[in-house]
Design a protein around this motif. Structure first.
Motif, PDB file in Angstrom:
ATOM      1  N   THR A  36       0.835  -1.191   0.000  1.00 42.66           N
ATOM      2  CA  THR A  36       0.000   0.000   0.000  1.00 42.66           C
ATOM      3  C   THR A  36       0.873   1.245   0.000  1.00 42.66           C
ATOM      4  N   SER A  91       1.024   3.871  -3.015  1.00 43.93           N
ATOM      5  CA  SER A  91       0.759   5.272  -2.685  1.00 43.93           C
ATOM      6  C   SER A  91       1.934   6.157  -3.072  1.00 43.93           C
ATOM      7  N   ARG A 140      -8.735   6.580   0.323  1.00 43.60           N
ATOM      8  CA  ARG A 140      -8.716   5.162   0.716  1.00 43.60           C
ATOM      9  C   ARG A 140      -7.432   4.788   1.444  1.00 43.60           C
ATOM     10  N   SER A 157      -4.650   5.371   4.409  1.00 48.10           N
ATOM     11  CA  SER A 157      -4.640   5.915   5.768  1.00 48.10           C
ATOM     12  C   SER A 157      -3.655   7.084   5.853  1.00 48.10           C
ATOM     13  N   TYR A 158      -3.829   7.879   6.889  1.00 48.77           N
ATOM     14  CA  TYR A 158      -2.906   8.992   7.146  1.00 48.77           C
ATOM     15  C   TYR A 158      -1.471   8.460   7.205  1.00 48.77           C
ATOM     16  N   ARG A 159      -1.295   7.370   7.928  1.00 45.24           N
ATOM     17  CA  ARG A 159       0.043   6.792   8.096  1.00 45.24           C
ATOM     18  C   ARG A 159       0.647   6.356   6.753  1.00 45.24           C
ATOM     19  N   THR A 160      -0.173   5.783   5.877  1.00 49.80           N
ATOM     20  CA  THR A 160       0.312   5.341   4.570  1.00 49.80           C
ATOM     21  C   THR A 160       0.763   6.531   3.735  1.00 49.80           C
TER      22      THR A 160
END
Length: 85
Positions: free
Chosen positions: A22, A26, A50, A52-55
């Motif tokens: 992911t 990203s 879709r 996450s903030y962390r990704t």
């Protein structure tokens, strides 16, 4: 408690691999977006709902650490000149 070699271990590795994929995808998508324009971090979060903030943060960090992106005078992320070629 799980022990090495237990049934839980492969599932954890699979989850970690999924997270890495992911972040990889990203990273590619963010780099593609930055070829078109400069964006604030919040804009990048909005562009990839879709993820996450962390990704998104990890992908931006990876691009920054690799020297592909920087920030312009307004604080927007942008591809560095050599990466834009």
């Amino acid at each position: 408690a799980s022990t090495p070699g237990s049934a839980d271990e492969p599932a954890m590795r699979t989850a970690e691999a999924g997270a890495a994929e992911t972040i990889d995808s990203s990273t590619e998508k963010i780099e593609t977006a930055l070829r078109k324009s400069h964006y604030f971090f919040a804009d990048l979060l909005d562009m990839f709902p879709r993820a996450s903030y962390r990704t998104v943060a990890s992908a931006v960090a990876r691009l920054h650490e690799s020297g592909k992106i920087g920030q312009d005078q307004d604080g927007k992320y942008a591809l560095k000149e050599k990466a834009a070629e």
